[in-house]
Design a protein around this motif. Structure first.
Motif, PDB file in Angstrom:
ATOM      1  N   MET A   1     109.155  40.003  97.300  1.00  0.00           N
ATOM      2  CA  MET A   1     109.785  41.139  97.927  1.00  0.00           C
ATOM      3  C   MET A   1     108.740  42.218  98.157  1.00  0.00           C
ATOM      4  N   ALA A   2     108.843  42.852  99.337  1.00  0.00           N
ATOM      5  CA  ALA A   2     107.898  43.906  99.674  1.00  0.00           C
ATOM      6  C   ALA A   2     108.600  44.965 100.522  1.00  0.00           C
ATOM      7  N   LEU A   3     108.046  46.154 100.504  1.00  0.00           N
ATOM      8  CA  LEU A   3     108.483  47.233 101.369  1.00  0.00           C
ATOM      9  C   LEU A   3     107.447  47.351 102.479  1.00  0.00           C
ATOM     10  N   ILE A   4     107.902  47.267 103.710  1.00  0.00           N
ATOM     11  CA  ILE A   4     107.020  47.363 104.867  1.00  0.00           C
ATOM     12  C   ILE A   4     107.354  48.655 105.597  1.00  0.00           C
ATOM     13  N   LEU A   5     106.357  49.485 105.800  1.00  0.00           N
ATOM     14  CA  LEU A   5     106.539  50.774 106.448  1.00  0.00           C
ATOM     15  C   LEU A   5     106.015  50.694 107.875  1.00  0.00           C
ATOM     16  N   VAL A   6     106.869  51.051 108.836  1.00  0.00           N
ATOM     17  CA  VAL A   6     106.509  51.027 110.250  1.00  0.00           C
ATOM     18  C   VAL A   6     106.626  52.453 110.785  1.00  0.00           C
ATOM     19  N   LYS A  20     107.271  41.016 112.241  1.00  0.00           N
ATOM     20  CA  LYS A  20     107.469  39.558 112.353  1.00  0.00           C
ATOM     21  C   LYS A  20     107.126  38.815 111.063  1.00  0.00           C
ATOM     22  N   SER A  21     106.206  39.353 110.277  1.00  0.00           N
ATOM     23  CA  SER A  21     105.783  38.657 109.064  1.00  0.00           C
ATOM     24  C   SER A  21     106.712  38.910 107.881  1.00  0.00           C
ATOM     25  N   ALA A  22     107.670  39.808 108.033  1.00  0.00           N
ATOM     26  CA  ALA A  22     108.590  40.126 106.929  1.00  0.00           C
ATOM     27  C   ALA A  22     109.447  38.921 106.564  1.00  0.00           C
ATOM     28  N   ASP A  26     112.374  41.054 102.106  1.00  0.00           N
ATOM     29  CA  ASP A  26     111.585  42.254 102.339  1.00  0.00           C
ATOM     30  C   ASP A  26     112.444  43.353 102.964  1.00  0.00           C
ATOM     31  N   SER A  27     112.031  44.584 102.756  1.00  0.00           N
ATOM     32  CA  SER A  27     112.682  45.742 103.371  1.00  0.00           C
ATOM     33  C   SER A  27     111.699  46.387 104.334  1.00  0.00           C
ATOM     34  N   ILE A  28     112.156  46.652 105.554  1.00  0.00           N
ATOM     35  CA  ILE A  28     111.332  47.303 106.570  1.00  0.00           C
ATOM     36  C   ILE A  28     111.936  48.680 106.835  1.00  0.00           C
ATOM     37  N   VAL A  29     111.128  49.722 106.653  1.00  0.00           N
ATOM     38  CA  VAL A  29     111.596  51.084 106.895  1.00  0.00           C
ATOM     39  C   VAL A  29     110.840  51.634 108.096  1.00  0.00           C
ATOM     40  N   LEU A  45     113.318  39.542 115.828  1.00  0.00           N
ATOM     41  CA  LEU A  45     111.943  39.765 115.392  1.00  0.00           C
ATOM     42  C   LEU A  45     111.716  39.496 113.912  1.00  0.00           C
ATOM     43  N   THR A  46     112.759  39.671 113.092  1.00  0.00           N
ATOM     44  CA  THR A  46     112.536  39.604 111.648  1.00  0.00           C
ATOM     45  C   THR A  46     113.763  39.131 110.898  1.00  0.00           C
ATOM     46  N   GLU A  47     113.504  38.585 109.731  1.00  0.00           N
ATOM     47  CA  GLU A  47     114.577  38.231 108.796  1.00  0.00           C
ATOM     48  C   GLU A  47     114.750  39.323 107.748  1.00  0.00           C
ATOM     49  N   GLY A  48     113.818  40.271 107.696  1.00  0.00           N
ATOM     50  CA  GLY A  48     113.856  41.327 106.689  1.00  0.00           C
ATOM     51  C   GLY A  48     115.002  42.302 106.907  1.00  0.00           C
ATOM     52  N   LYS A  49     115.316  43.035 105.846  1.00  0.00           N
ATOM     53  CA  LYS A  49     116.342  44.084 105.930  1.00  0.00           C
ATOM     54  C   LYS A  49     115.702  45.308 106.566  1.00  0.00           C
TER      55      LYS A  49
END
Length: 89
Positions: A1-6, A20-22, A26-29, A45-49
């Motif tokens: 699990m990771a937090l991805i900041l955009v 795309k790599s999430a 993973d959580s994308i904010v 684009l993603t499976e992440g939340k």
């Protein structure tokens, strides 16, 4: 699990790569100009939340009804930062 900041908009290739790599857990904010990703088809684009920082979204003239994913405030964002063991910025 990771937090991805955009924080950059849809014309930024590295942001697209991060999205795309999430993975599923993973959580994308999306913050700052990253909120413009709201208008892309994120489910393709993603499976992440995915989450939009509400203040950044509203500051750009959008309404809550314009959000295509979860809106969170800064307190909820901090909760995600504290919860996730890894961070990708």
């Amino acid at each position: 699990m990771a937090l991805i900041l955009v924080k950059f908009g849809i014309d930024h290739p590295i942001e697209k790569l991060k999205i795309k790599s999430a993975k599923k857990d993973d959580s994308i904010v999306f913050i700052q100009d990253g909120i413009y990703w709201n208008f892309e088809n994120l489910s393709e684009l993603t499976e992440g939340k995915t989450y939009l920082v509400k203040d950044d979204f509203l500051a750009r003239g959008y309404t809550e009804e314009d959000a295509n994913t979860n809106l969170i405030d800064y307190h909820e964002f901090i909760d995600l930062v504290e919860k996730e063991p890894k961070f990708i910025g």
